[in-house]
Design a protein around this motif. Structure first.
Motif, short mmCIF file in Angstrom:
data_model
loop_
_atom_site.label_atom_id
_atom_site.label_comp_id
_atom_site.label_asym_id
_atom_site.label_seq_id
_atom_site.Cartn_x
_atom_site.Cartn_y
_atom_site.Cartn_z
N HIS A 85 37.38 44.65 48.05
CA HIS A 85 36.22 45.28 47.42
C HIS A 85 36.65 46.52 46.62
O HIS A 85 36.11 47.62 46.77
CB HIS A 85 35.16 45.66 48.46
N HIS A 114 36.96 48.01 42.83
CA HIS A 114 36.26 47.79 41.56
C HIS A 114 36.87 48.70 40.49
O HIS A 114 36.76 49.93 40.56
CB HIS A 114 34.77 48.05 41.73
N SER A 143 37.35 49.59 36.29
CA SER A 143 36.67 49.41 35.01
C SER A 143 37.18 50.42 33.98
O SER A 143 37.61 51.52 34.33
CB SER A 143 35.16 49.55 35.17
N ASP A 203 37.70 39.87 46.89
CA ASP A 203 36.31 40.25 46.61
C ASP A 203 36.21 41.53 45.78
O ASP A 203 35.54 42.50 46.15
CB ASP A 203 35.54 40.42 47.92
N SER A 204 36.91 41.54 44.65
CA SER A 204 36.98 42.73 43.81
C SER A 204 36.57 42.38 42.38
O SER A 204 36.42 41.22 42.02
CB SER A 204 38.41 43.30 43.83
N SER A 205 36.39 43.42 41.55
CA SER A 205 35.99 43.20 40.18
C SER A 205 36.82 44.03 39.22
O SER A 205 37.26 45.14 39.55
CB SER A 205 34.50 43.52 40.00
N MET A 264 36.52 45.07 35.16
CA MET A 264 35.58 45.05 34.03
C MET A 264 36.16 45.82 32.84
O MET A 264 36.64 46.94 32.98
CB MET A 264 34.25 45.69 34.44
N LEU A 274 37.47 37.12 43.05
CA LEU A 274 37.44 38.15 42.01
C LEU A 274 36.46 37.79 40.90
O LEU A 274 36.20 36.61 40.62
CB LEU A 274 38.84 38.32 41.39
N ASN A 275 35.95 38.83 40.26
CA ASN A 275 35.22 38.71 39.01
C ASN A 275 35.97 39.53 37.97
O ASN A 275 36.13 40.75 38.13
CB ASN A 275 33.79 39.23 39.15
N ILE A 276 36.42 38.84 36.90
CA ILE A 276 37.17 39.51 35.85
C ILE A 276 36.43 39.25 34.54
O ILE A 276 36.38 38.11 34.05
CB ILE A 276 38.62 38.99 35.77
N ASN A 277 35.87 40.31 33.98
CA ASN A 277 35.03 40.16 32.79
C ASN A 277 35.55 41.01 31.64
O ASN A 277 35.91 42.17 31.81
CB ASN A 277 33.59 40.59 33.10
N THR A 316 37.50 32.49 42.11
CA THR A 316 37.49 33.59 41.15
C THR A 316 36.76 33.18 39.88
O THR A 316 36.86 32.02 39.45
CB THR A 316 38.94 34.02 40.86
#
Length: 915
Positions: A698, A700, A702, A723-725, A727, A746-749, A768
């Motif tokens: 977790h 995050h 950006s 469970d990390s992001s 951005m 993961l969320n990679i945007n 992911t």
């Protein structure tokens, strides 16, 4: 007589021509010898009977091919090039030594491939005589065993294996050196005899040994490479060094890393602060291991002016030596084994340090006890029969005897076999001599003092666990080494750990005699000798032992130290400090709101409480070297941010083995960039270097700035990201180099470049989501392997790209609305191959550009789904492709490689799968 009178003019003419030809040959030979031996600085050739040398050569050329054995010997390497090219190389030596000629080499595919060839080396020994040392260079698109530049070095020693064994031992003790092997070299199908084959030390060498493309320095102040008008000492002037490989993020002519090493080493001779800095730049483990290796091979061929190779690695912030042209010298002679030698300022400084000596000698004895010399003898037994067969065909055996002033006899093959056999006994003598030097009873004595006593240590052996007998007075609370020598316990004295025993007390520290170098002249061998050294021990209570015993730290042999009334021993050098195990420091606890207004390096463990806000000033950063536990919570995360919203701060970095087992839970990092601290370069807002077993949970990240990466992982193992992001990465969101990483959830945007970029790494990506990458969703390069499961990559320029002998395996995943779904190609010539993509049970939506694979790459799609027909170009294979608007919830894996990858990860050996 009548015949003579009738033809006397013809006979005189023929005699004059013969004499003239002989004179011309004689003058040409003298000229070539003069050119070879005296034009090259400091390299005169030995006096040689040239008539005898050439007569023996004629015999060898005529007879040896017909009487030599035809039985197989060493592995064969065959090279072909025109005789005219060889003559061209041999004209005007030494000018032509490094001029390339065109030729061919027989590759493992049994086909001839184009190469370039020239002589190798500046020393006339390599090219002045019939048998030469050679270097070949292949085309970039056509490597030989993944190497482009390969050397064939003619052995200097009569055994023909000394150089090879030096490289063999290096590989066994963990010292970087070229991968060498003995071969029989054939040129134009004529045996040239025994050679040592080894690739050049360059960027390809670094990559093959798990080192990033960084600065690899070559130091040579000898022969043609000597810079005229400058001093010979390499470690006094960084400008004397050349780069064989380049760290391309700084200018090629930048040698500030070397300058820092040399300056710090010089200052460390009189400053403890500089010594601590030296240990960061030149880690004791690396330099002690290398020094142990030099002792084990009995060679210090890497001198202050010759054969120096250093790797400056900014990802670790260190500089370390590698072995170059170092053979073994197992024949000890009258002086016996040489334990220590210091050729330059760095080694001379380190030899003053007891902790360096302790590590070096531990390395030596550990290698010996684990059977290093048994392995050497086994390898010698393995290659000896093959070596002797190839040596029989060597066309320069007898000429070598002439050059060495030895008897010319064709019994040289038998003599060579006996020489190889003698090596075995020499190895055992060396082994015993080294062990005898370091183990056994220490040479120690003691003298009583008014405030305590003095321990005197002599010779090579170290002394530890000093036991004081007959101690009847009250136990002291503090015992120390009297650093300032005033006989009084003071604050600056070094406290020593001690414990009570049944009959006294024991001081748990290790002591060594001073190491000194009698001379530092240019051609000195660099021997280190010892001086009897006195350590005065003081306490807060009178110390009045009746006896003192000490033991050897390497074998536990304990002796009674003799008592003397006085001693002429010298005081310890400023780096000759008693060594002892220090207690682990208590963790530093951080909480609340914290301002970081200067670069902060934490060398003790750190615990950061939930809800802590760390604000960092412009350009400043934080480095954790001893592990960090950041335990935020979902409602009270730990936050790293700029102290000024309009300013960009540096980075959060974890580096070194001490930072292993760090944990970052519920952490927010925003607005950082990168930094350089103490010669170590961090190119990501969150940087993880040279560590292991780190958990990001977790986390995050950006909006990073300036530097390319948002998260950079390099030289690290078992890094877990959960469970990390990530951005709005400025370039790559996650860059992974030479590491093993497990990614899940993961969320990679909106990464401006790649979402995940791999180099020589083993990675698992699970559950992911990757969206909107400006280049690749997943870039797999330079001999990496990745397993992607249950993952979605969408709206990126390229979904997955594999190159340079990398493998991407994708299962049970979705690639949706990418400009191009898959691409595989050959990019970096150093890896001699393209990429491979294997998709199994994958849903692929249509893309504007076709799936592509070049002729050295491949893409295979199995048992997958697509709503429309897929366009493909090149080496693309579609098997059991289903037309469907959506992908089933789960598709069983069909590829065995998926199970292989999972098994390797579960066994803790993911790197074993790297191509």
């Amino acid at each position: 007589m009548a015949f003579f009178h009738h033809y006397r003019l013809h006979i005189y003419l023929l005699a004059a021509c013969g004499l003239g030809g002989a004179m011309l040959w004689f003058l040409a030979t003298l000229y070539s010898e003069w050119r070879a031996g005296y034009v090259v600085l400091y390299q005169p050739t030995n006096p040689t009977n040239l008539i005898k040398y050439n007569a023996v050569g004629a015999y060898e050329r005529l007879v040896t091919p017909y009487v030599s054995s035809i039985k197989a010997g060493l592995p064969v390497r065959r090279i072909y090039f025109p005789e005219q090219a060889r003559l061209s190389l041999e004209q005007d030596l030494p000018e032509n030594v490094k001029k390339w000629q065109r030729g061919f080499a027989l590759f493992p595919d049994e086909k001839l491939h184009k190469i370039k060839i020239r002589f190798r080396g500046d020393n006339p020994f390599n090219w002045a005589y019939e048998k030469k040392s050679w270097r070949i260079k292949t085309r970039k698109s056509d490597l030989l065993n993944d190497r482009r530049r390969i050397n064939f070095v003619k052995p200097r020693e009569a055994s023909n294996v000394n150089l090879y064994l030096g490289h063999f031992i290096a590989s066994k003790v963990g010292v970087m050196a070229a991968d060498a092997r003995p071969v029989e070299l054939f040129i134009n199908d004529r045996s040239e005899g025994v050679y040592i084959e080894m690739p050049d030390l360059d960027e390809t060498f670094l990559r093959a040994h798990g080192v990033m493309p960084v600065n690899l320095y070559k130091g040579e102040q000898e022969n043609q490479e000597r810079r005229y008008g400058s001093e010979p000492f390499l470690f006094n002037n960084p400008a004397l060094w050349d780069k064989e490989a380049v760290f391309n993020q700084i200018p090629k002519n930048d040698r500030s890393d070397l300058k820092k090493l040399f300056d710090v080493a010089q200052r460390a001779q009189s400053s403890l602060t500089a010594y601590e800095r030296l240990k960061e730049i030149a880690p004791l483990n690396e330099w002690a291991r290398f020094s142990a290796y030099q002792t084990l091979v009995q060679s210090w061929h890497n001198s202050s002016y010759h054969n120096q190779r250093l790797v400056a690695d900014p990802w670790r912030g260190i500089i370390f030596p590698i072995s170059h042209d170092t053979g073994v010298n197992f024949e000890l002679g009258q002086d016996g084994v040489q334990l220590d030698s210091a050729k330059h300022i760095v080694s001379r400084t380190l030899y003053h340090s007891t902790e360096f000596l302790l590590r070096k000698y531990n390395f030596i004895l550990d290698f010996v006890r684990k059977g290093l010399f048994d392995e050497v003898i086994s390898e010698l037994d393995n290659i000896a029969p093959k070596l002797i067969k190839s040596y029989e065909r060597d066309p320069s055996r007898l000429r070598t005897a002439v050059l060495n002033g030895q008897p010319v006899s064709d019994g040289s093959v038998d003599a060579h076999a006996k020489l190889i056999a003698k090596l075995r006994s020499d190895i055992r003598i060396l082994e015993k001599s080294i062990v005898d030097k370091l183990t056994g009873p220490p040479n120690a004595s003691w003298t009583p003092d008014a405030a305590g006593f003095s321990l005197i240590v002599k010779g090579n052996r170290l002394a530890t666990n000093v036991h004081l007998g007959g101690f009847n007075s009250e136990l002291p609370k503090r015992i120390a080494w009297d650093r300032d020598g005033d006989g009084v316990l003071s604050q600056d004295d070094l406290d020593l750990p001690f414990r009570a025993t049944d009959v006294g007390l024991e001081i748990s520290a290790t002591f060594a005699a001073n190491r000194i170098q009698p001379t530092t002249s240019f051609y000195a061998r660099g021997e280190i000798t010892t001086a009897s050294t006195r350590f005065r021990i003081v306490a807060d209570k009178p110390l009045e032992p009746t006896s003192v015993t000490v033991e050897n730290p390497f074998d536990g042999v304990r002796i009674d130290a003799a008592e003397h009334k006085k001693s002429n021993a010298v005081t310890p050098g400023h780096l000759n400090l008693p060594v002892f195990k220090k207690p682990l420091p208590e963790p530093l606890r951080l909480s609340g709101q914290i301002l970081i207004d200067k670069d902060s390096v934490f060398s003790v463990p750190v615990k950061i409480a939930a809800g802590t806000v760390i604000e960092v000033a412009e350009g400043k950063g934080i480095v954790f070297k001893a592990g960090v536990k950041m335990h935020g919570s979902p409602t009270s995360p730990i936050i790293f941010r700029s102290v000024d919203i309009d300013k960009v701060w540096g980075a959060v970095a974890l580096t070194g083995a001490g930072s292993s087992h760090s944990e970052l839970r519920n952490v927010i990092i925003n607005g950082g960039s990168g930094m350089t601290i103490g010669g170590q370069r961090f190119i990501a807002m969150l940087s993880i270097h040279d560590t292991s077993d780190v958990l990001l949970d977790h986390v995050h990240l950006s909006d990073n700035h300036i530097y390319d990466d948002m998260l950079h992982v390099v030289y690290s193992k078992n890094i877990k990201i959960r469970d990390s992001s990530f951005m709005n990465a400025r370039a790559d969101a996650i860059d992974i180099d030479m590491s093993t990483v497990d990614i899940s959830g993961l969320n990679i945007n909106n990464a401006k470049n790649d979402a995940i970029d791999l180099m020589s790494s083993s990675v698992v990506v699970d559950k992911t989501n990757i969206t909107g990458s400006g280049d690749k969703g997943l870039s797999v390069g330079e001999a990496s392997i990745v397993l992607v499961t249950d993952t979605q990559i969408e709206k990126s320029n390229i979904g997955v790209e594999a190159k340079d002998r990398s493998i991407a395996v994708i299962h049970n995943s979705v690639l949706h609305e990418n400009e191009k779904t898959f691409n595989a190609y050959d990019k970096n010539w150093r890896y001699s191959g393209g990429g491979k993509i294997l998709a199994d049970g994958v849903f692929i939506s249509s893309s504007r550009k076709p799936i592509t694979a070049d002729k050295r790459s491949s893409i295979k799609i199995y048992n997958s789904w697509t709503p429309t027909a897929l366009e493909a170009e090149g080496n693309v294979e579609l098997t059991n492709l289903n037309m469907s608007m959506r992908k089933p919830e789960f598709a069983p894996a069909q590829l065995p490689i998926i199970d292989e990858i999972l098994k390797s990860w579960n066994a803790g050996q993911p790197e074993s799968l790297l191509p």
